[in-house]
Write a protein that holds these residues in place. Structure first.
Motif, PDB file in Angstrom:
ATOM      1  N   LEU A 116      11.830   6.939  12.440  1.00  0.00           N
ATOM      2  CA  LEU A 116      11.203   7.631  11.632  1.00  0.00           C
ATOM      3  C   LEU A 116      11.160   9.016  12.160  1.00  0.00           C
ATOM      4  O   LEU A 116      10.737  10.016  11.104  1.00  0.00           O
ATOM      5  N   ASN A 119      13.824  10.990  10.426  1.00  0.00           N
ATOM      6  CA  ASN A 119      13.788  11.129   8.992  1.00  0.00           C
ATOM      7  C   ASN A 119      12.073  10.739   8.474  1.00  0.00           C
ATOM      8  O   ASN A 119      12.146   9.662   8.061  1.00  0.00           O
ATOM      9  N   PRO A 120      11.085  11.404   8.538  1.00  0.00           N
ATOM     10  CA  PRO A 120       9.850  11.069   8.568  1.00  0.00           C
ATOM     11  C   PRO A 120       9.434  10.969   6.896  1.00  0.00           C
ATOM     12  O   PRO A 120       8.602  10.363   6.662  1.00  0.00           O
ATOM     13  N   THR A 121      10.245  11.291   6.096  1.00  0.00           N
ATOM     14  CA  THR A 121      10.169  11.411   4.797  1.00  0.00           C
ATOM     15  C   THR A 121      10.642   9.562   4.084  1.00  0.00           C
ATOM     16  O   THR A 121      10.260   9.493   2.962  1.00  0.00           O
ATOM     17  N   SER A 122      11.399   9.267   5.006  1.00  0.00           N
ATOM     18  CA  SER A 122      12.013   7.956   4.581  1.00  0.00           C
ATOM     19  C   SER A 122      11.056   6.680   4.303  1.00  0.00           C
ATOM     20  O   SER A 122      10.549   6.363   5.412  1.00  0.00           O
ATOM     21  N   THR A 123      11.089   6.267   2.986  1.00  0.00           N
ATOM     22  CA  THR A 123      10.231   5.146   2.899  1.00  0.00           C
ATOM     23  C   THR A 123      10.693   3.893   3.495  1.00  0.00           C
ATOM     24  O   THR A 123       9.749   2.965   4.052  1.00  0.00           O
ATOM     25  N   ARG A 126       9.594   4.064   7.146  1.00  0.00           N
ATOM     26  CA  ARG A 126       8.026   3.957   7.475  1.00  0.00           C
ATOM     27  C   ARG A 126       7.932   2.357   7.026  1.00  0.00           C
ATOM     28  O   ARG A 126       7.011   1.938   7.944  1.00  0.00           O
TER      29      ARG A 126
END
Length: 307
Positions: A116, A119-123, A126
């Protein structure tokens, strides 16, 4: 003189017969648990010690070896009890390195966080973190409950062990009286065998010091010096065990104690807490107290830190 010779010969035959019977008894009971070899030495009697009579029957054994046996019995019970519970604790944690073990689940959670972070924007990342966190919480909760079940199980085990140990103390005191009042050497030796067996059983529960007194009785103390049996009088043991233990249940402080206490109720009315530190250091009871009050609570604290 002829009659004296006959009497002397008859007495000698009786003494020899008694010795042969004793040897036969020793051979027949060689494999009997708790039986101690008997010996007798003929003694002279009559005018000018011309006659002979059967001597007193005594048990022939190594007192130092018996003391060592009791020490090893207590040590073996202590070690085996701890090993059994700690093995169950290891089972709760799982095989190290496996995906379902605590360290494997924790590693899975750590890896999901690292993914995460990249790639913190990856659904998907998360969602993976949420799933891994739930898996970790479930694992920790399951282990924590298992540890708590182990503590409650130990509490119940202690209740039975204390009852058994108290019954043994009473039996030893009763045998002390019977040994002192025995009418013949054979009966006395048999009673002493029974008493030794009872003391040996007691040694499995706690570390002991035993003193054989001149009057034939045995004084039984804890290794720390608390007298439990003195001749025909014994302390009684009690344990106010709790049906279940909570995660916060502890032995200290005394005024808010929320686990069972092992008490020696002394004949004079005094009450001594044998479960206090230093009172018992070996045997199955000592091991269970250490597991309940120290080792398993340490595991619970570590789980709370990881959670």
């Amino acid at each position: 003189m002829g009659l004296d010779a006959v009497n002397t010969a008859t007495a000698g035959l009786r003494a020899t017969q008694a010795s042969i019977a004793l040897v036969s008894q020793n051979v027949a009971n060689a494999g009997t648990a708790g039986y101690v070899k008997r010996t007798t030495s003929p003694v002279s009697q009559g005018l000018n010690n011309a006659g002979v009579a059967t001597g007193a029957i005594t048990r022939s054994f190594d007192l130092a070896a018996l003391k060592q046996l009791r020490m090893e019995t207590a040590g073996s019970g202590y070690t085996a009890t701890k090993a059994d519970i700690l093995a169950q604790l290891d089972t709760l944690y799982g095989v190290p390195g496996s995906a379902t073990a605590l360290d494997g689940v924790l590693n899975g959670y750590t890896q999901s966080l690292q993914t995460l972070a990249i790639n913190p924007t990856s659904t998907a990342a998360r969602s993976s973190v949420v799933d891994a966190a739930q898996a970790l919480a479930t694992k920790i909760g399951s282990i924590a409950q298992g540890v708590q079940d182990l503590r409650s199980g130990i509490e119940n085990t202690l209740t039975g062990q204390v009852q058994d140990a108290s019954a043994l103390l009473e039996s030893i005191a009763r045998l002390n009286v019977q040994v002192q009042t025995a009418g013949d050497g054979g009966t006395r030796a048999a009673l002493e065998d029974q008493r030794d067996q009872q003391i040996n059983k007691l040694a499995g529960y706690m570390d002991l010091r035993v003193t054989n007194e001149r009057d034939g009785s045995a004084t039984v103390m804890t290794a720390s010096g608390i007298t439990l049996v003195d001749r025909g009088v014994a302390a009684s043991l009690s344990f106010d065990g709790r049906p279940t233990l909570t995660a916060n249940a502890s032995y200290d402080p005394p005024e808010t104690r929320s686990v069972g206490t092992l008490i020696a109720n002394m004949p004079g009315g005094a009450r001594i807490a044998l479960s206090d530190d230093g009172r018992l250091s070996s045997g199955t009871i000592a091991a269970n107290l250490e597991l309940r009050d120290t080792l398993l609570p340490q595991a619970q604290r570590r789980l709370r830190q990881e959670g």
